[in-house]
Design an enzyme around this catalytic site. Structure first.
Site, PDB file in Angstrom:
ATOM      1  N   HIS A   1       0.840  -1.200   0.000  1.00 48.13           N
ATOM      2  CA  HIS A   1       0.000   0.000   0.000  1.00 48.13           C
ATOM      3  C   HIS A   1       0.881   1.258   0.000  1.00 48.13           C
ATOM      4  CE1 HIS A   1      -3.595   2.399   1.535  1.00 48.13           C
ATOM      5  NE2 HIS A   1      -2.582   3.202   1.816  1.00 48.13           N
ATOM      6  N   GLU A   2       1.844   1.289   0.930  1.00 51.20           N
ATOM      7  CA  GLU A   2       2.724   2.457   1.018  1.00 51.20           C
ATOM      8  C   GLU A   2       3.653   2.545  -0.196  1.00 51.20           C
ATOM      9  OE1 GLU A   2       1.912   4.466   3.128  1.00 51.20           O
ATOM     10  OE2 GLU A   2       0.908   3.327   4.698  1.00 51.20           O
TER      11      GLU A   2
ATOM     12  N   HIS B   1       1.884   4.245  -3.076  1.00 47.56           N
ATOM     13  CA  HIS B   1       1.915   5.706  -2.942  1.00 47.56           C
ATOM     14  C   HIS B   1       3.259   6.259  -3.412  1.00 47.56           C
ATOM     15  CE1 HIS B   1      -1.881   6.331  -0.953  1.00 47.56           C
ATOM     16  NE2 HIS B   1      -1.563   5.643   0.123  1.00 47.56           N
TER      17      HIS B   1
END
Length: 266
Positions: free
Chosen positions: A58-59, A62
């Site tokens: 998820h990170e 980004h």
């Protein structure tokens, strides 16, 4: 600017992440084969490790999107190595999400990579950077639920099926919560570039409390019931029954003891 402007060491996968992947693979195998003396312990380790993997991805989503949008600083900060220890707030991105999974089976959104927004030009790029994280949870949920909606469960051991169902629930809750247009969450980050300066200025002071506000609302019984009704409806649409998610969570929380209801093959 693209990833070619970063050093190779900035993009090298961290041994920490490789170790988490190894734990996921070994405990997944133990859950599948029934090798573990206590199935609940294997399910707990498998789901927890897989959940941390999804938080890292998820990170990373980004950061990788920010990199290709112009913020080359993400490489220097170690965000492209998938090392959770490099996050701005490892407590918020890893520790608290795991605690919330253990306590209540909720996929707590992460959100601890610092993007230098001043380096990025274009509202669409800003929106895409914010959307990249929860879209990763959507993709992870699709992978977890694929055996269910493809009707490919023949030969899949019961405990592994339950573990996948619970992991899917975590991914769906994380995606749904992240996409809420609440300050401090990715959903607000998607729409923020399109808001007027005055609105953004008025909302900015509330951003640090957005997540707390959402979880305070989830403590309200009627809102909590509605939220999980939506989650259950999504999962049923993907072929996962309430029985499977319930038993997955029951297995995960092995310290509470077994449940005879879940020992029934279905």
């Amino acid at each position: 600017m693209t990833a070619t402007t970063t050093r190779p060491s900035d993009r090298r996968i961290s041994p920490v992440f490789v170790g988490i992947l190894a734990v996921t693979a070994v405990t997944g195998w133990a859950t599948w084969t029934g090798f573990a003396e206590q199935p609940g312990v294997a399910v707990f380790l498998f789901v927890t490790a897989a959940w941390i993997v999804s938080l890292c991805l998820h990170e990373y989503a980004h950061a990788r999107t920010a990199l290709h949008s112009g913020d080359i600083s993400v490489g220097e900060k170690g965000y492209l190595t998938l090392n959770p220890l490099k996050y701005t707030h490892a407590l918020l991105s890893i520790v608290l999400p795991v605690i919330f999974v253990i306590m209540g089976g909720i996929g707590l959104p992460g959100g601890a990579v610092f993007i230098e927004r001043g380096r990025i030009r274009g509202r669409w790029k800003h929106s895409l950077i914010s959307a990249a994280g929860p879209l990763t949870n959507v993709l992870f949920a699709a992978v977890c639920t694929a055996p269910f909606w493809l009707h490919s469960l023949d030969g899949v051991p019961r405990d592994f099926r339950f573990a996948l169902a619970f992991l899917a629930l975590l991914q769906v809750t994380a995606a749904l919560l992240n996409f809420l247009p609440v300050p401090g969450l990715d959903g607000y980050g998607v729409i923020e570039p399109w808001l007027s300066y005055n609105i953004k200025r008025q909302v900015e002071p509330f951003a640090p409390f957005g997540l707390l506000f959402v979880f305070a609302l989830l403590w309200v019984p009627s809102i909590n019931t509605y939220f999980f009704d939506v989650i259950d409806a999504i999962l049923r649409g993907l072929g996962i029954s309430d029985f499977e998610t319930y038993c997955g969570q029951n297995l995960y929380r092995f310290w509470q003891g077994g449940n005879e209801f879940c020992s029934i093959s279905r």
